[in-house]
Design a protein around this motif. Structure first.
Motif, PDB file in Angstrom:
ATOM      1  N   ALA A  51       0.847  -1.172   0.051  1.00 18.45           N
ATOM      2  CA  ALA A  51       0.093   0.045  -0.077  1.00 18.45           C
ATOM      3  C   ALA A  51       0.868   1.273  -0.083  1.00 18.45           C
ATOM      4  N   SER A  52       1.566   1.486  -1.056  1.00 14.53           N
ATOM      5  CA  SER A  52       2.194   2.859  -1.386  1.00 14.53           C
ATOM      6  C   SER A  52       1.559   4.131  -0.567  1.00 14.53           C
ATOM      7  N   HIS A  53       2.306   4.944  -0.241  1.00 11.18           N
ATOM      8  CA  HIS A  53       1.735   6.202   0.252  1.00 11.18           C
ATOM      9  C   HIS A  53       0.951   6.039   1.346  1.00 11.18           C
ATOM     10  N   SER A  54       1.452   5.159   2.214  1.00 10.38           N
ATOM     11  CA  SER A  54       0.706   4.741   3.679  1.00 10.38           C
ATOM     12  C   SER A  54       1.685   4.428   4.710  1.00 10.38           C
ATOM     13  N   PRO A  55       1.307   4.463   5.764  1.00  9.11           N
ATOM     14  CA  PRO A  55       2.352   4.127   7.092  1.00  9.11           C
ATOM     15  C   PRO A  55       2.609   2.533   6.794  1.00  9.11           C
ATOM     16  N   GLN A  56       1.923   1.616   6.008  1.00 10.93           N
ATOM     17  CA  GLN A  56       2.521   0.532   5.663  1.00 10.93           C
ATOM     18  C   GLN A  56       4.077   0.312   5.053  1.00 10.93           C
ATOM     19  N   MET A  57       4.265   1.562   4.652  1.00 10.34           N
ATOM     20  CA  MET A  57       5.804   1.531   3.972  1.00 10.34           C
ATOM     21  C   MET A  57       6.835   1.958   4.865  1.00 10.34           C
ATOM     22  N   ASP A  58       6.559   2.428   6.196  1.00 11.37           N
ATOM     23  CA  ASP A  58       7.374   2.394   7.099  1.00 11.37           C
ATOM     24  C   ASP A  58       8.462   1.416   7.187  1.00 11.37           C
ATOM     25  N   ASP A  59       7.940   0.229   7.334  1.00 13.41           N
ATOM     26  CA  ASP A  59       8.832  -1.070   7.432  1.00 13.41           C
ATOM     27  C   ASP A  59       9.915  -1.058   6.549  1.00 13.41           C
TER      28      ASP A  59
END
Length: 105
Positions: free
Chosen positions: A19-27
């Motif tokens: 899910a680009s552009h979301s907190p899921q990218m933090d990892d």
């Protein structure tokens, strides 16, 4: 999607793994930054309006940190399009693996 099709509204499912552009990218931010560390952007000749920074940027700014920011942060598409129109631009080029936004402009 069926509802949108029934309303005769354009829609298209995008096959993506994250899910680009979301907190899921933090990892994966650090991994992405490391993978792109040798990216060496150069000065360009055409204007670039960043939908993440919501302003015109120099292509030379598009280094590893920029692309990590781009993948993580919210896209400000509508605002950038309004700025482009205000600056009297009439031709738009979408650079994307899934060119879906061209119909909304």
């Amino acid at each position: 999607m069926q509802y949108l099709d029934e309303q005769d509204l354009f829609c298209k499912q995008i096959k993506v793994d994250v899910a680009s552009h979301s907190p899921q990218m933090d990892d994966i931010k650090e991994l992405l930054r490391d993978e792109l560390e040798n990216l060496a952007p150069i000065q360009g000749i055409y204007p670039v309006y960043s939908t993440v920074r919501n302003k015109r940027i120099e292509p030379s700014e598009m280094d590893a940190a920029y692309w990590v920011e781009n993948l993580r942060n919210t896209v400000q598409f509508e605002s950038v399009i309004k700025n482009l129109l205000k600056d009297n631009h009439k031709l738009f080029l979408e650079v994307s693996p899934h060119p879906l936004l061209k119909t909304t402009i």
